[in-house]
Write a protein that holds these residues in place. Structure first.
Motif, PDB file in Angstrom:
ATOM      1  N   PHE A 242      10.194   6.492  -0.931  1.00 36.50           N
ATOM      2  CA  PHE A 242       8.936   6.422  -1.385  1.00 36.50           C
ATOM      3  C   PHE A 242       8.370   4.726  -1.499  1.00 36.50           C
ATOM      4  CE2 PHE A 242       5.951   5.788  -5.410  1.00 36.50           C
ATOM      5  CZ  PHE A 242       4.776   6.342  -4.885  1.00 36.50           C
ATOM      6  N   ILE A 243       9.594   3.891  -1.573  1.00 35.22           N
ATOM      7  CA  ILE A 243       9.573   2.644  -1.713  1.00 35.22           C
ATOM      8  C   ILE A 243       8.701   2.286  -0.362  1.00 35.22           C
ATOM      9  CG2 ILE A 243      10.513   0.400  -1.852  1.00 35.22           C
ATOM     10  CD1 ILE A 243      12.445   1.410  -3.809  1.00 35.22           C
ATOM     11  N   GLY A 244       9.230   2.562   0.766  1.00 30.16           N
ATOM     12  CA  GLY A 244       8.755   2.446   2.089  1.00 30.16           C
ATOM     13  C   GLY A 244       7.304   2.768   2.115  1.00 30.16           C
ATOM     14  N   ALA A 245       6.927   3.879   1.485  1.00 23.72           N
ATOM     15  CA  ALA A 245       5.645   4.577   1.441  1.00 23.72           C
ATOM     16  C   ALA A 245       4.535   3.300   0.522  1.00 23.72           C
ATOM     17  CB  ALA A 245       5.434   5.942   0.920  1.00 23.72           C
ATOM     18  N   THR A 246       5.169   2.876  -0.606  1.00 24.88           N
ATOM     19  CA  THR A 246       4.046   1.973  -1.150  1.00 24.88           C
ATOM     20  C   THR A 246       4.030   0.718  -0.380  1.00 24.88           C
ATOM     21  OG1 THR A 246       6.158   1.064  -2.305  1.00 24.88           O
ATOM     22  CG2 THR A 246       5.115   2.634  -3.603  1.00 24.88           C
ATOM     23  N   ILE A 252       0.822   0.314  -5.688  1.00 22.94           N
ATOM     24  CA  ILE A 252       1.480  -0.372  -6.737  1.00 22.94           C
ATOM     25  C   ILE A 252       3.061  -0.285  -6.594  1.00 22.94           C
ATOM     26  CG2 ILE A 252       2.047  -0.822  -9.192  1.00 22.94           C
ATOM     27  CD1 ILE A 252      -1.136  -0.226  -9.902  1.00 22.94           C
ATOM     28  N   PRO A 253       3.756  -1.575  -6.446  1.00 26.36           N
ATOM     29  CA  PRO A 253       3.479  -2.820  -6.717  1.00 26.36           C
ATOM     30  C   PRO A 253       3.277  -3.576  -5.412  1.00 26.36           C
ATOM     31  CG  PRO A 253       5.931  -2.457  -6.731  1.00 26.36           C
ATOM     32  CD  PRO A 253       5.334  -1.096  -6.503  1.00 26.36           C
ATOM     33  N   LEU A 254       3.228  -2.712  -4.208  1.00 28.89           N
ATOM     34  CA  LEU A 254       3.403  -3.745  -3.010  1.00 28.89           C
ATOM     35  C   LEU A 254       1.861  -3.565  -2.011  1.00 28.89           C
ATOM     36  CD1 LEU A 254       6.804  -2.425  -1.222  1.00 28.89           C
ATOM     37  CD2 LEU A 254       6.246  -4.717  -2.430  1.00 28.89           C
ATOM     38  N   TYR A 255       1.090  -3.277  -2.894  1.00 29.28           N
ATOM     39  CA  TYR A 255      -0.264  -3.233  -2.427  1.00 29.28           C
ATOM     40  C   TYR A 255      -1.022  -4.537  -1.902  1.00 29.28           C
ATOM     41  CZ  TYR A 255      -2.356  -5.209  -6.631  1.00 29.28           C
ATOM     42  OH  TYR A 255      -2.620  -6.032  -7.398  1.00 29.28           O
ATOM     43  N   VAL A 256      -0.513  -5.523  -2.571  1.00 30.54           N
ATOM     44  CA  VAL A 256      -1.091  -6.998  -2.430  1.00 30.54           C
ATOM     45  C   VAL A 256      -1.666  -7.277  -0.942  1.00 30.54           C
ATOM     46  CG1 VAL A 256      -0.315  -7.993  -4.360  1.00 30.54           C
ATOM     47  CG2 VAL A 256       1.235  -7.807  -2.376  1.00 30.54           C
ATOM     48  N   TRP A 257      -0.833  -6.770   0.094  1.00 24.11           N
ATOM     49  CA  TRP A 257      -1.279  -7.456   1.360  1.00 24.11           C
ATOM     50  C   TRP A 257      -2.542  -6.656   1.974  1.00 24.11           C
ATOM     51  CZ3 TRP A 257      -1.717  -3.587   5.351  1.00 24.11           C
ATOM     52  CH2 TRP A 257      -1.326  -2.555   5.193  1.00 24.11           C
ATOM     53  N   LEU A 258      -2.861  -5.618   1.423  1.00 28.63           N
ATOM     54  CA  LEU A 258      -4.127  -4.891   2.171  1.00 28.63           C
ATOM     55  C   LEU A 258      -5.393  -5.686   1.893  1.00 28.63           C
ATOM     56  CD1 LEU A 258      -4.922  -2.642   3.755  1.00 28.63           C
ATOM     57  CD2 LEU A 258      -5.494  -1.261   1.845  1.00 28.63           C
ATOM     58  N   PRO A 259      -5.740  -6.252   0.838  1.00 31.33           N
ATOM     59  CA  PRO A 259      -6.853  -6.716   0.721  1.00 31.33           C
ATOM     60  C   PRO A 259      -6.923  -8.041   1.590  1.00 31.33           C
ATOM     61  CG  PRO A 259      -6.207  -6.197  -1.595  1.00 31.33           C
ATOM     62  CD  PRO A 259      -5.003  -5.771  -0.625  1.00 31.33           C
ATOM     63  N   ASP A 260      -6.053  -8.828   1.383  1.00 31.64           N
ATOM     64  CA  ASP A 260      -5.856  -9.766   2.350  1.00 31.64           C
ATOM     65  C   ASP A 260      -5.994  -9.496   3.816  1.00 31.64           C
ATOM     66  OD1 ASP A 260      -5.397 -11.199   0.242  1.00 31.64           O
ATOM     67  OD2 ASP A 260      -3.567 -12.113   0.741  1.00 31.64           O
ATOM     68  N   ALA A 261      -5.558  -8.355   4.285  1.00 26.14           N
ATOM     69  CA  ALA A 261      -5.514  -7.860   5.491  1.00 26.14           C
ATOM     70  C   ALA A 261      -7.007  -7.756   6.287  1.00 26.14           C
ATOM     71  CB  ALA A 261      -5.091  -6.455   5.870  1.00 26.14           C
ATOM     72  N   MET A 262      -8.158  -7.860   5.397  1.00 23.96           N
ATOM     73  CA  MET A 262      -9.326  -8.011   5.827  1.00 23.96           C
ATOM     74  C   MET A 262      -9.646  -8.968   6.673  1.00 23.96           C
ATOM     75  SD  MET A 262     -10.613  -5.084   4.838  1.00 23.96           S
ATOM     76  CE  MET A 262      -8.863  -4.152   4.564  1.00 23.96           C
ATOM     77  N   ALA A 280       0.080   6.363   6.412  1.00 22.61           N
ATOM     78  CA  ALA A 280       1.533   6.772   7.055  1.00 22.61           C
ATOM     79  C   ALA A 280       2.571   7.130   5.922  1.00 22.61           C
ATOM     80  CB  ALA A 280       2.340   5.588   7.912  1.00 22.61           C
ATOM     81  N   GLY A 281       2.268   6.514   4.747  1.00 22.30           N
ATOM     82  CA  GLY A 281       3.324   6.835   3.836  1.00 22.30           C
ATOM     83  C   GLY A 281       2.911   7.919   2.948  1.00 22.30           C
ATOM     84  N   VAL A 282       1.636   8.581   3.060  1.00 24.82           N
ATOM     85  CA  VAL A 282       1.352   9.914   2.465  1.00 24.82           C
ATOM     86  C   VAL A 282       2.075  11.294   3.540  1.00 24.82           C
ATOM     87  CG1 VAL A 282      -0.660  11.307   2.011  1.00 24.82           C
ATOM     88  CG2 VAL A 282      -0.905   8.948   1.520  1.00 24.82           C
ATOM     89  N   TYR A 283       1.640  10.726   4.639  1.00 25.38           N
ATOM     90  CA  TYR A 283       2.317  11.628   5.800  1.00 25.38           C
ATOM     91  C   TYR A 283       3.930  11.895   5.726  1.00 25.38           C
ATOM     92  CZ  TYR A 283       4.124  13.210  10.302  1.00 25.38           C
ATOM     93  OH  TYR A 283       4.733  13.778  11.340  1.00 25.38           O
ATOM     94  N   MET A 284       4.462  10.468   5.477  1.00 31.96           N
ATOM     95  CA  MET A 284       6.050  10.743   5.355  1.00 31.96           C
ATOM     96  C   MET A 284       6.274  11.598   4.302  1.00 31.96           C
ATOM     97  SD  MET A 284       8.769   9.022   3.843  1.00 31.96           S
ATOM     98  CE  MET A 284       8.510   7.195   3.547  1.00 31.96           C
ATOM     99  N   VAL A 285       5.690  11.432   3.256  1.00 28.08           N
ATOM    100  CA  VAL A 285       6.012  12.021   2.029  1.00 28.08           C
ATOM    101  C   VAL A 285       5.906  13.496   2.272  1.00 28.08           C
ATOM    102  CG1 VAL A 285       5.370  12.648  -0.590  1.00 28.08           C
ATOM    103  CG2 VAL A 285       5.706  10.285   0.344  1.00 28.08           C
TER     104      VAL A 285
END
Lengths: 659, 517
Positions: A242-246, A252-262, A280-285
């Motif tokens: 699940f850490i991989g999925a986050t 949270i807590p690894l979401y910080v990259w997505l807004p910048d990815a814009m 992908a994380g959802v799929y993996m779970v």
């Protein structure tokens, strides 16, 4: 027939190799476009064909595995040693994912023909996009954890390459670093944050290999299906995965990259950072549902992280002014919903939302791209307004998507979101608290979406008429918008729940995949009852209210907004700066690590301590030799004295050695 | 059927080129370089025949040749290869011509001597990987030091003399203890029943189990010190950044590509099978040092300002993985270690070539002097990117195969018995992405320098010659990443044998005496 599955993966790879090697030589955009989109189109056609033939099969014959060759192995031939193949697994879940990836992917490729027109890196763009599709297909079609991991890291790489596609441009990430960043800072951040998640995935894989002696889905899930729930090991495995999925799915807590990815080109945001990779994380779970069913504690963690992310990201979306950033937070929030579904063991519902979200969020991003295009690269919605008469098609389709994501029936988002909310309330693993958080997030979603629609397309025109002449996008861009708008409307109808007299065909299609997980979880079945209708009505009313509120505030009563900003300046600042999470990470982790590495490890231990000892011993030898050299006086008498003295010592020793 | 003397031919063929250059009167630079290139290419072709004739199914050494050298001490010229030696010899013969080609115009002074030194170096390296007599091994080991010393000391940068002496002393210090250990080992052989003094590796393998634990420990440490310096294992690594930064490009390529592997090769060839009890006892300590090296090397690499120094520190980190894999003493870990030696040779070799290419143009290696190079040198950017990705262990490229096998082996090792090793080592994967991508970004991305001038020089994209020198490496980077079985199957029999020995030693079962081929 199903043996043709590897070809689905192969076509985009060919596209990537051809474009990557010869793209710069092919000057013709048309040829590049046909190669780039054609390869994805071919994959989609093949996937659709396989899907259709699966419809005609018995539910338990739909799973099919094609193994190609041994990939990573110890090659010692011992039974217990590692051996992983390149093999693909087609089943109800992976074919759905494949259809979404290649279908939405194809539309976005077509859209890009118009969007990227004239860019000097046109060929490079399409080769990266093909590489992305290739990696993503590996991720969803893999029949083992390691090949999935290849896709997992591969999509991360493409994300990196595509976020930084315009690598010479400046990109404002906002916050304390405002004005100093480039697109590549965003790209690098995405890759590294993802790698932190991947590290968890990797450790999870090691534990799986140690426990099950294999990394093959069939073997692992087969053994897992006869285990009983609640072991610590399974909790660890699932938490690590699940850490991989986050990381990948920006939770949270690894979401910080997505807004910048814009920072990347908008079609990239649509394809990678909305429709496919981040899911992908959802799929993996979902793929590992059996493992999660064995670890109820992890399910709770997943549900809570999902719900909290859904709400927190939605609140951040309320105050953003960059059109793509609003959508980015919205994506984080919607992914939170999907994890909420996973956490309450509503695996089918989560995948359902994943699919509908791919339609309407892909559409929203493509629509924002059309807007940005029309506004000459302006992304600030405060400088837009009244665009609906200039971009009628974009406006109409954008509106459809906004209604869909807000959860208004009978559009796609309603069915998938409502299914999740209901399960969050009614599932044995759910709770009313989760439902409330979900509904609050839904209210925020409807609000920021219509804030966005109002500020962008309606009201007065706030842009500079001298320099900006908005115009509708070309056909290559509007046709994908229209198709996705259609899907955003009807896409939910395949999953209409029994309570609304539908057959819920979507979830029943997936039943065999989640069968053993559901057996483990032993959930109480729920009949449609009054509570369900009440909750459903409530959530729709809340969404509708939020839409109405947003329209009133941003179209008619602007002074209230200004007043609110003034009164709640503190809260606004916190939301606008994303709760200062980036700043905390920087101060707590990044800066100390760099400082420590530079002053303590390198200039301290390496240069001072170790080299100090080395050079110091050289010094000691030097000094010692200087001293010893003095014995070499050249005076024969001294030598003679030492010589005689030596003999004397030896004689004494010999005499007294044996008493 | 490939004749056995082919191995000897591979080892000494470069000597032929060196002699030709020595007696040749041509002063023409191109001719000298062509002689060097042709010799090394032919050596590569000969070594390919070794590959073709190598029997994967067989165990034990192949292409064995034995000729008595010093009769009284039964020291002989004894060479032969197994899968690991084969791969490392191929790596050597493959990288040497590429290193020459990549630096075609970098060296202008004393060119003839330079090419001769490279050729002599190749003889020494191949010899080290083929020697089956400890004394012969020692001779090659020391012989290879001399040309490397001169390459750094004569054709190096500003601080070349300090770097060369540091390199020489570090290495010599270790190898002297190794020589003592070899003599003690040979003497010990003579004390066993029916034995005489010998340095024959195969015979010594046979008596390995009889060495008392206390003596094993000391002998192991003496060998290990020498190998650890070479690897280099933390904290014996500080000669490496200096040597790399000062060495000319071809020197760095060979130093990183091949020389460092001699240490890890030595662990597998000598330390583990000769002193299994000591190896088992010391495995946790060496693994800890390896893990420290992985993280430490990565962190220090992160803050470097000189590209070449950054790559040098990254080697400390990568070689830490190899040592960790070896001391996991599992099939996965050791297979991973061997393939990772090859991977590191390819990736880091290529990285040093790349650094050399950009240094030849801009005459600076300071990261801060660059920026936006991708725009000016797009072909270069593509190669650089692929090699960078290989170095950070992206799945699908070579680095991942090695790292993954090593980590799996470490994780499941019954000799280490802790998840902590793999967990900490695995975090090195994150750091690798940080320092490599950050470096790549600062050099390649961002706006182009004013007027396209870097350190006062205009940059031009890669020449055909430079591309030719990089393409073969990239081919193998992808090959190993996608289909590693070509290579892993070669080293499998050896790994199986060593792991069996270690497991037998762990259970206290006397080790079966290997038969002399």
């Amino acid at each position: 027939m199903m043996n043709a599955a590897p070809l689905i993966v192969l076509f985009p790879l060919i596209g990537f190799v051809v474009l990557g090697l010869f793209g710069s030589k092919i000057r013709n955009e048309r040829v590049i476009g046909i190669l780039g989109s054609g390869s994805v189109g071919a994959s989609f056609a093949l996937a659709a064909w396989i899907f259709l033939s699966m419809l005609g099969m018995d539910a338990y014959e739909r799973k099919h595995i094609v193994e190609l060759f041994t990939w990573i192995s110890a090659f010692t031939g011992n039974a217990g040693s590692l051996s992983v193949s390149v093999g693909f697994q087609v089943d109800q879940l992976s074919i759905l994912m494949t259809l979404v990836v290649t279908g939405v992917g194809f539309l976005i490729h077509v859209y890009s023909l118009g969007y990227m027109h004239g860019d000097p890196g046109f060929w490079r763009f399409f080769s990266y996009m093909n590489l992305f599709i290739f990696a993503m297909l590996n991720l969803v079609l893999a029949d083992n954890f390691l090949l999935m991991f290849l896709g997992w890291e591969g999509v991360g790489l493409c994300s990196y390459l595509l976020i930084g596609f315009w690598y010479e441009r400046k990109f404002d990430v906002g916050g304390y670093k405002s004005g100093t960043s480039t697109t590549n800072d965003a790209a690098k951040k995405a890759f590294i944050v993802n790698r932190i998640g991947d590290f968890g995935f990797l450790l999870g894989m090691f534990l799986i290999f140690e426990r099950f002696g294999s990394l093959n889905f069939d073997t692992v899930f087969g053994s897992a299906s006869v285990m009983s729930p609640g072991s610590d090991l399974m909790t660890w495995i699932t938490i690590l995965l699940f850490i991989g999925a986050t990381g990948k799915s920006a939770q949270i807590p690894l979401y910080v990259w997505l807004p910048d990815a814009m920072a990347g080109p908008t079609p990239v945001s649509a394809l990678i950072h909305a429709a496919t990779m981040v899911t992908a994380g959802v799929y993996m779970v979902a793929r590992c549902s059996v493992l999660y069913a064995l670890a109820p504690a992890t399910l709770t963690v997943v549900a809570v992280v999902g719900a909290v992310t859904a709400l927190a990201a939605a609140t951040m979306g309320l105050v953003q002014n960059d059109i793509k950033k609003v959508l980015a937070y919205s994506t984080v929030s919607q992914l939170g919903y999907m994890f909420l579904a996973m956490g309450v063991a509503a695996f089918g519902a989560g995948i359902f939302h994943l699919m509908t979200h791919a339609f309407f969020k892909g559409l929203l991003f493509l629509g924002s791209g059309a807007v940005i295009h029309a506004m000459h690269d302006e992304q600030d919605i405060q400088k837009m307004g009244g665009l609906k008469k200039h971009l009628p098609v974009t406006y109409a389709t954008f509106l459809v998507a906004a209604v869909a994501i807000s959860g208004i029936p009978p559009l796609a988002g309603f069915f998938s979101k409502d299914e999740i909310l209901w399960k969050a309330f009614s599932s044995d693993y759910g709770s009313p608290v989760l439902w409330i958080v979900g509904v609050l997030a839904a209210a925020c979603t409807a609000f920021y979406m219509f804030r966005l629609v109002s500020l962008t397309f309606e009201g007065e025109e706030r842009f500079d008429h001298q320099h900006v002449h908005p115009h509708e996008a070309p056909g290559t861009m509007t046709i994908p918008l229209i198709i996705l708008a259609g899907l955003s409307i009807v896409g939910g109808w395949i999953g209409i729940p029994e309570s609304l007299l539908g057959g819920n065909a979507f979830e029943h299609w997936l039943d065999p995949v989640f069968e053993s997980a559901n057996e483990k979880l032993r959930m109480t079945p729920h009949e449609a009852d009054a509570v369900e209708y009440v909750l459903m009505t409530l959530s729709v009313l809340v969404a509708a209210g939020a839409i109405w509120g947003a329209r009133v505030l941003y179209l008619k009563r602007n002074e209230i907004v200004a007043n609110l900003y003034r009164r709640f300046a503190g809260i606004h600042r916190i939301l606008f700066n994303k709760y200062y999470v980036d700043e905390v990470y920087d101060a707590a982790i990044i800066t100390p690590t760099v400082r420590l590495s530079e002053s303590l490890l390198w200039k301290g231990i390496d240069v001072r301590v170790i080299d100090g000892i080395v050079n110091g011993s050289a010094k000691i030898i030097d000094v010692a030799s200087q001293w010893v050299r003095k014995i070499q006086t050249g005076v024969a008498q001294v030598y003679a004295i030492v010589f005689v003295g030596g003999i004397f010592v030896i004689l004494m020793w010999l005499l007294f050695k044996q008493p | 059927m490939i004749p056995d003397f082919l191995l000897t031919l591979t080892i000494f063929f470069p000597l032929l080129g060196a002699i030709v250059l020595l007696v040749g009167i041509s002063k023409n630079e191109e001719v000298i370089k062509l002689v060097g290139l042709t010799t090394t290419l032919l050596t590569f072709v000969i070594s390919l025949a070794l590959y073709a004739g190598y029997d994967t199914a067989a165990t034990g050494f192949q292409f064995v040749q034995k000729q008595v050298w010093i009769e009284g001490l039964s020291i002989s010229y004894f060479v032969g290869i197994d899968g690991m030696s084969l791969l490392l010899i191929l790596l050597t013969t493959f990288l040497t011509p590429l290193a020459l080609l990549a630096t075609w115009n970098s060296v202008r002074e004393r060119l003839k001597e330079y090419v001769i030194m490279i050729l002599l170096l190749e003889v020494g390296m191949t010899g080290v990987f083929a020697a089956l007599d400890l004394f012969l091994f020692y001779v090659f080991w020391e012989a290879m030091l001399i040309p490397m010393y001169f390459i750094i000391g004569i054709w190096g940068g500003q601080e070349r003399v300090y770097a060369a002496i540091k390199f020489f002393l570090f290495t010599l210090f270790g190898s002297l203890l190794m020589l003592v250990a070899i003599l003690v080992l040979g003497y010990f052989a003579s004390t066993t029943t029916g034995g005489g003094f010998t340095t024959d590796l195969v015979e010594l393998y046979g008596i390995a189990g009889k060495i008392p634990a206390g003596l094993q420990l000391w002998l192991f440490l003496a060998f290990a010190l020498s190998f650890s310096i070479k690897v280099p294992l933390f904290p014996l690594h500080t000669w490496l950044p200096d040597a790399h930064v000062q060495a000319p490009t071809a020197g760095s390529v060979i130093l990183a590509g091949v020389l460092l592997k001699m240490g890890t090769y030595g662990f597998i060839r000598f330390c583990l099978p000769l002193f299994p009890d000591a190896a088992i006892r010391l495995a946790p300590y060496f693994s800890v040092l390896a893990v420290i090296g992985i993280i430490y090397g990565a962190l220090v690499a992160m803050v470097q300002t000189d590209v070449k120094k950054l790559v040098a520190y990254s080697s400390v980190s990568h070689l830490g993985f190899v040592v960790l894999g070896i001391f996991s003493m599992t099939e996965e870990g050791m297979q991973g270690a061997i393939i990772q030696m090859i991977n590191h040779g390819l990736s880091t070799g290529a990285l040093f070539m790349i650094v050399g290419m950009i240094y030849d143009r801009a005459h600076t290696r300071q990261i801060s002097d660059f920026g936006g190079v991708a725009k000016v040198m797009p072909v270069f950017a593509a190669f650089f990117m692929i090699v960078t990705l290989s170095s950070i262990g992206l799945p699908g490229l070579n680095g991942f195969v090695g790292e993954f096998l090593i980590l799996v082996g470490t994780f499941t090792s019954e000799f280490l018995q802790s998840y902590a090793y793999a967990a900490f080592a695995g975090s090195g994967v994150i750091f690798a992405a940080v320092y490599m991508l950050w470096m790549y970004q600062r050099v390649m991305f961002g706006p182009v320098r004013e007027g396209g001038l870097y350190h006062g020089h205009q940059l031009t994209d890669l020449t055909a010659r430079e591309i030719i020198s990089l393409v073969p490496i990239v081919v193998f980077i992808v090959w190993i990443g996608v289909y590693p079985s070509t290579f892993l199957s070669k080293s499998a029999p050896l790994v199986k044998e060593v792991v069996q020995k270690m497991e037998a030693a762990k259970q206290g079962i006397p080790i079966r005496i290997a038969e002399t081929p």
